[in-house]
Design an enzyme around this catalytic site. Structure first.
Site, PDB file in Angstrom:
ATOM      1  N   LYS A 100       0.871  -1.169   0.000  1.00 16.77           N
ATOM      2  CA  LYS A 100       0.000   0.000   0.000  1.00 16.77           C
ATOM      3  C   LYS A 100       0.913   1.225   0.000  1.00 16.77           C
ATOM      4  O   LYS A 100       1.603   1.506   1.000  1.00 16.77           O
ATOM      5  CB  LYS A 100      -0.913   0.024   1.229  1.00 16.77           C
ATOM      6  CG  LYS A 100      -1.682   1.346   1.320  1.00 16.77           C
ATOM      7  CD  LYS A 100      -2.614   1.421   2.499  1.00 16.77           C
ATOM      8  CE  LYS A 100      -3.061   2.871   2.712  1.00 16.77           C
ATOM      9  NZ  LYS A 100      -4.043   3.029   3.773  1.00 16.77           N
ATOM     10  N   GLY A 161      -9.343   8.543   9.137  1.00 12.22           N
ATOM     11  CA  GLY A 161      -9.772   8.611  10.532  1.00 12.22           C
ATOM     12  C   GLY A 161     -10.905   9.571  10.828  1.00 12.22           C
ATOM     13  O   GLY A 161     -11.279   9.739  11.981  1.00 12.22           O
ATOM     14  N   ALA A 187     -10.086   4.748   3.357  1.00 13.17           N
ATOM     15  CA  ALA A 187     -10.130   5.857   4.321  1.00 13.17           C
ATOM     16  C   ALA A 187     -11.461   6.592   4.297  1.00 13.17           C
ATOM     17  O   ALA A 187     -12.056   6.811   3.247  1.00 13.17           O
ATOM     18  CB  ALA A 187      -9.022   6.876   4.089  1.00 13.17           C
ATOM     19  N   GLY A 188     -11.887   6.930   5.501  1.00 14.02           N
ATOM     20  CA  GLY A 188     -13.062   7.783   5.664  1.00 14.02           C
ATOM     21  C   GLY A 188     -14.335   7.046   6.038  1.00 14.02           C
ATOM     22  O   GLY A 188     -15.269   7.658   6.554  1.00 14.02           O
ATOM     23  N   ASN A 209     -10.139   0.686   8.625  1.00 14.86           N
ATOM     24  CA  ASN A 209      -9.352   0.518   9.842  1.00 14.86           C
ATOM     25  C   ASN A 209     -10.051   1.164  11.034  1.00 14.86           C
ATOM     26  O   ASN A 209     -10.624   0.489  11.884  1.00 14.86           O
ATOM     27  CB  ASN A 209      -7.945   1.070   9.653  1.00 14.86           C
ATOM     28  CG  ASN A 209      -6.982   0.693  10.793  1.00 14.86           C
ATOM     29  OD1 ASN A 209      -5.775   0.712  10.609  1.00 14.86           O
ATOM     30  ND2 ASN A 209      -7.467   0.332  11.957  1.00 14.86           N
TER      31      ASN A 209
END
Lengths: 261, 66
Positions: A100, A161, A187-188, A209
């Site tokens: 990544k 995040g 993300a998000g 995550n």
């Protein structure tokens, strides 16, 4: 029904949920969430060895998991050169070509640097990595990265995040329309319904995550994301109905109840 | 032998093999990736690598990350 396999380069994945391993309260909480999520691909970061923090070393716990591939990230890299070095170090441990690629020099917004990312991707592709770059939701950049040989593109839904969901949905739709490599929203995302939306739109996978790690019950949230991703993919494969500007009745509108006789 | 390991000075007592350094620091071989003076040294090359005075070594492990 034949299994709906996602191919990233020559790597085959049975789950369209990729999981980040950061921010969990403990290694056991992370492992439990990985198992509950059904993921077959987890991301990991590199950090300096510290004998006093041996419990943070995830190599042992993650290598015990069956059917889960490790994808090191290049987090911490401020430019292309550092990212290439981080990728090479990660490959030493993962023994896998998956990387990544993430270069986000500004800690306030953590948004990817598209120029350094592009330059690093060129070098990593040359070195036979399967490059999955974390990028702004920019259709032009996504196409350029595909053209130079990236194995997938990973546009952000919102800043890392933040849990602000698919704020870039319209741009991601354009990326999907033009892409010949998998598109992964990275993300998000905050909720399984957002993951389902991403898959319904035609995203090939999502990388999650914080939404799982910061949930009150990470394992339960991992299972919820698993279901959301599966539902979204099933809906995409089933073909969503067309939308209409006017109402279209679902029941017959015959006038047998009319008293005008 | 004076080395810099992860930014800190370290006096190495052995003969400069990477195996010896890892043991000395309590690091597990298969868990560790290594750079010497900015160059990644693959574990395949560890046996043929000898560290020298003032070498700068980075030892990395996998930790949680998204």
């Amino acid at each position: 029904m034949s299994k709906d396999i996602l191919k990233v380069g020559d790597q085959e994945l049975g789950s369209r949920l990729f999981l980040g391993t950061g921010k969990f309260s403990s290694t056991q909480a992370m492992i439990d969430a990985v198992k509950a999520s059904g993921t077959e691909l987890v991301t990991v970061a590199l950090r300096r060895f510290n004998r006093d923090q041996a419990e943070d070393d995830l190599y042992g716990p993650l290598s015990q998991l069956e059917n889960v591939k490790l994808m090191p990230n290049t987090s911490g890299a401020m430019n292309a050169k550092e990212a290439v070095r981080a990728a090479m170090l990660g490959r030493e441990l993962s023994k896998s070509p998956l990387v990544k690629l993430e270069i986000h020099p500004n800690p306030h917004h953590l948004l990817p640097d598209p120029i350094e990312t592009y330059e690093a991707a060129i070098e990593l592709v040359k070195q036979d990595f399967l490059v999955l770059p974390y990028i702004p939701a920019d259709p032009v950049l996504a196409k350029r990265l595909e053209d130079i040989g990236c194995a997938a593109v990973m546009p952000l839904g919102a800043a890392i995040g933040t849990g602000k969901g698919l704020s870039t949905a319209e741009m991601i739709k354009i990326i999907i329309r033009d892409a010949n490599v998998p598109v992964v929203v990275d993300a998000g995302l905050r909720s399984p319904s957002e993951a389902a939306c991403a898959l319904e739109m035609g995203c090939d996978a999502v990388l999650v995550n914080s939404a799982i790690a910061a949930a009150e019950d990470p394992a339960a949230m991992g299972a919820a994301f698993k279901t959301g991703v599966e539902a979204g993919r099933m809906a995409y494969n089933a073909g969503l109905m067309p939308t209409s500007e006017v109402a279209v009745a679902s029941s017959p509108l015959t006038s047998f109840l009319s008293s005008d006789d | 032998m004076k080395l810099t390991v992860n930014g800190d000075e370290h006096i190495h007592q052995g003969g400069g093999s990477i195996d010896a350094l890892l043991k000395e620091l309590g690091a597990k071989k298969e868990h560790t990736a290594l750079m010497v003076n900015g160059t990644v040294v693959s574990s395949e090359d560890w046996n043929s690598t000898t560290l020298n005075e003032n070498d700068e070594i980075e030892m990395l492990v996998f930790v949680g990350g998204g």
